[in-house]
Write a protein that holds these residues in place. Structure first.
Motif, PDB file in Angstrom:
ATOM      1  N   GLU A   1       0.832  -1.205   0.000  1.00 39.54           N
ATOM      2  CA  GLU A   1       0.000   0.000   0.000  1.00 39.54           C
ATOM      3  C   GLU A   1       0.864   1.252   0.000  1.00 39.54           C
ATOM      4  OE1 GLU A   1      -2.799   0.008   3.164  1.00 39.54           O
ATOM      5  OE2 GLU A   1      -3.760  -1.879   2.570  1.00 39.54           O
ATOM      6  N   GLU A   2       2.020   1.160   0.669  1.00 43.54           N
ATOM      7  CA  GLU A   2       2.919   2.320   0.741  1.00 43.54           C
ATOM      8  C   GLU A   2       3.465   2.693  -0.634  1.00 43.54           C
ATOM      9  OE1 GLU A   2       3.053  -0.288   2.682  1.00 43.54           O
ATOM     10  OE2 GLU A   2       2.793   0.449   4.745  1.00 43.54           O
ATOM     11  N   ALA A   3       3.854   1.667  -1.420  1.00 42.90           N
ATOM     12  CA  ALA A   3       4.370   1.940  -2.768  1.00 42.90           C
ATOM     13  C   ALA A   3       3.280   2.532  -3.652  1.00 42.90           C
ATOM     14  CB  ALA A   3       4.921   0.658  -3.385  1.00 42.90           C
ATOM     15  N   ALA A   4       2.076   1.967  -3.554  1.00 40.13           N
ATOM     16  CA  ALA A   4       0.962   2.465  -4.377  1.00 40.13           C
ATOM     17  C   ALA A   4       0.622   3.907  -4.038  1.00 40.13           C
ATOM     18  CB  ALA A   4      -0.263   1.576  -4.185  1.00 40.13           C
ATOM     19  N   SER A   5       0.714   4.259  -2.756  1.00 43.09           N
ATOM     20  CA  SER A   5       0.334   5.606  -2.326  1.00 43.09           C
ATOM     21  C   SER A   5       1.314   6.676  -2.791  1.00 43.09           C
ATOM     22  CB  SER A   5       0.210   5.654  -0.801  1.00 43.09           C
ATOM     23  OG  SER A   5       1.484   5.504  -0.191  1.00 43.09           O
ATOM     24  N   MET A   6       2.496   6.264  -3.295  1.00 44.94           N
ATOM     25  CA  MET A   6       3.461   7.242  -3.787  1.00 44.94           C
ATOM     26  C   MET A   6       2.985   7.904  -5.080  1.00 44.94           C
ATOM     27  SD  MET A   6       6.933   5.052  -3.003  1.00 44.94           S
ATOM     28  CE  MET A   6       8.152   6.353  -3.131  1.00 44.94           C
ATOM     29  N   ILE A   7       2.108   7.234  -5.822  1.00 38.93           N
ATOM     30  CA  ILE A   7       1.560   7.824  -7.041  1.00 38.93           C
ATOM     31  C   ILE A   7       0.318   8.615  -6.654  1.00 38.93           C
ATOM     32  CG2 ILE A   7       0.640   7.390  -9.347  1.00 38.93           C
ATOM     33  CD1 ILE A   7       2.222   4.765  -9.319  1.00 38.93           C
ATOM     34  N   GLN A   8       0.468   9.917  -6.624  1.00 36.28           N
ATOM     35  CA  GLN A   8      -0.577  10.793  -6.113  1.00 36.28           C
ATOM     36  C   GLN A   8      -1.312  11.522  -7.243  1.00 36.28           C
ATOM     37  OE1 GLN A   8      -1.494  11.649  -2.750  1.00 36.28           O
ATOM     38  NE2 GLN A   8      -0.365   9.767  -2.233  1.00 36.28           N
ATOM     39  N   THR A   9      -2.617  11.641  -7.086  1.00 41.31           N
ATOM     40  CA  THR A   9      -3.416  12.448  -8.001  1.00 41.31           C
ATOM     41  C   THR A   9      -3.416  13.895  -7.523  1.00 41.31           C
ATOM     42  OG1 THR A   9      -4.885  10.583  -8.495  1.00 41.31           O
ATOM     43  CG2 THR A   9      -5.708  12.794  -9.003  1.00 41.31           C
ATOM     44  N   VAL A  10      -3.105  14.803  -8.413  1.00 44.16           N
ATOM     45  CA  VAL A  10      -3.203  16.231  -8.117  1.00 44.16           C
ATOM     46  C   VAL A  10      -4.455  16.720  -8.829  1.00 44.16           C
ATOM     47  CG1 VAL A  10      -2.070  18.480  -8.252  1.00 44.16           C
ATOM     48  CG2 VAL A  10      -0.693  16.405  -7.994  1.00 44.16           C
ATOM     49  N   TRP A  11      -5.519  16.849  -8.073  1.00 44.48           N
ATOM     50  CA  TRP A  11      -6.831  17.097  -8.666  1.00 44.48           C
ATOM     51  C   TRP A  11      -6.838  18.346  -9.548  1.00 44.48           C
ATOM     52  CZ3 TRP A  11      -9.577  12.991  -8.619  1.00 44.48           C
ATOM     53  CH2 TRP A  11      -9.440  12.086  -7.566  1.00 44.48           C
ATOM     54  N   GLY A  12      -7.417  18.178 -10.718  1.00 43.73           N
ATOM     55  CA  GLY A  12      -7.511  19.272 -11.674  1.00 43.73           C
ATOM     56  C   GLY A  12      -6.243  19.510 -12.467  1.00 43.73           C
ATOM     57  N   VAL A  13      -5.184  18.740 -12.160  1.00 44.74           N
ATOM     58  CA  VAL A  13      -3.920  18.939 -12.866  1.00 44.74           C
ATOM     59  C   VAL A  13      -3.433  17.642 -13.497  1.00 44.74           C
ATOM     60  CG1 VAL A  13      -1.542  19.776 -12.717  1.00 44.74           C
ATOM     61  CG2 VAL A  13      -3.308  20.771 -11.243  1.00 44.74           C
ATOM     62  N   GLY A  14      -3.025  16.679 -12.662  1.00 44.75           N
ATOM     63  CA  GLY A  14      -2.475  15.435 -13.197  1.00 44.75           C
ATOM     64  C   GLY A  14      -1.979  14.527 -12.087  1.00 44.75           C
ATOM     65  N   TYR A  15      -0.707  14.110 -12.180  1.00 48.55           N
ATOM     66  CA  TYR A  15      -0.173  13.138 -11.227  1.00 48.55           C
ATOM     67  C   TYR A  15       1.261  13.497 -10.836  1.00 48.55           C
ATOM     68  CZ  TYR A  15      -4.134  10.382 -12.860  1.00 48.55           C
ATOM     69  OH  TYR A  15      -5.397   9.954 -13.187  1.00 48.55           O
ATOM     70  N   LYS A  16       1.673  12.975  -9.665  1.00 48.40           N
ATOM     71  CA  LYS A  16       3.060  13.113  -9.249  1.00 48.40           C
ATOM     72  C   LYS A  16       3.468  11.876  -8.454  1.00 48.40           C
ATOM     73  CE  LYS A  16       2.272  15.543  -4.862  1.00 48.40           C
ATOM     74  NZ  LYS A  16       2.677  16.677  -4.013  1.00 48.40           N
ATOM     75  N   PHE A  17       4.780  11.668  -8.370  1.00 49.35           N
ATOM     76  CA  PHE A  17       5.354  10.582  -7.580  1.00 49.35           C
ATOM     77  C   PHE A  17       5.868  11.213  -6.300  1.00 49.35           C
ATOM     78  CE2 PHE A  17       8.531   7.467  -6.338  1.00 49.35           C
ATOM     79  CZ  PHE A  17       7.904   6.266  -6.629  1.00 49.35           C
TER      80      PHE A  17
END
Length: 241
Positions: free
Chosen positions: A215-231
């Motif tokens: 779960e920790e590895a998966a949570s590193m990929i974050q959604t930035v609402w209205g923009v996109g994604y970040k690690f």
């Protein structure tokens, strides 16, 4: 061992042509003439790559790829006579890793197959020299770019080529936000303005696979609402390369 390729097309002429060129490069070729036959063969055997026509009898290429992705990560190159962007998006959403529009040069297909296999198979020369390995390491995630291998909390995670490329692109620049258009251009090498579900679909699949083991590895990929994604990583967990 030679790489094994499944060539799927309902036209005998195209299958024979692709077999001729691929066998010249020492690939082993299996053929299927419709979607159901292709899916059955792809489930029963681990091919190194699948050349999959979009328009097929029994089951179309989109359905074959989508159904196959539920169970396997085999690299897929979609072949189609339709060059419209909507068809390309459907192909990528279904899990295809590359896309070639007919009419195509058989030599181009061979080059694209080789390029895809290079991205999915580690170099034996590099693997024999541990000190020279291209590693990106975090507390819960290790990416071995030489061997094209991902481990989350010491457990191996099997990714498709595009899922892997998406992960490593994000991980190489921690905490930087990328919008969907940037990710399509950098990971898919494809500029598309409109429906951006291709990125969302792959991010969702990537998270699901990581979450199965960490779960920790998966949570590193974050959604930035209205923009996109970040690690996202903490300062103390910056990558060691």
């Amino acid at each position: 061992m030679p790489n094994e390729i499944l060539v799927v097309d309902d036209e005998d002429r195209i299958r024979r042509l692709l077999r001729l060129y691929l066998e010249r490069e020492s690939f082993e070729i299996e053929e299927a003439k419709d979607g159901k036959e292709a899916y059955q063969k792809a489930i029963e055997h681990d091919f190194d790559c699948i050349l999959l026509d979009l328009m097929l009898p029994e089951m179309d290429g989109i359905s074959v790829a989508s159904k196959l992705r539920e169970q396997k990560d085999t690299p897929i190159i979609m072949l189609t006579a339709k060059g419209e962007e909507t068809n390309r998006v459907e192909g990528f959403e279904s899990g295809a890793d590359d896309y070639i529009v007919k009419p195509f040069s058989p030599r181009e297909v061979v080059l694209r197959v080789k390029a895809l296999l290079r991205r999915t198979q580690g170099s034996t020369t590099e693997q024999s020299e541990p000190h020279a390995r291209d590693l990106i390491e975090f507390q819960h995630l290790i990416i071995d770019n030489d061997a094209h291998r991902v481990k989350a909390d010491q457990k191996e995670v099997n990714l498709t080529p595009k899922e892997y490329e998406l992960l490593i692109f994000l991980a190489k620049t921690p905490n930087k936000v990328f919008d969907r258009e940037q990710l399509l251009k950098e990971v898919w090498h494809y500029e598309f303005y409109g429906d951006l579900r291709t990125v969302d679909t792959h991010v969702k699949r990537l998270r699901e696979k990581l979450n199965r083991v960490s779960e920790e590895a998966a949570s590193m990929i974050q959604t930035v609402w209205g923009v996109g994604y970040k690690f996202e990583v903490a300062e103390h967990d910056e990558p060691a390369q």
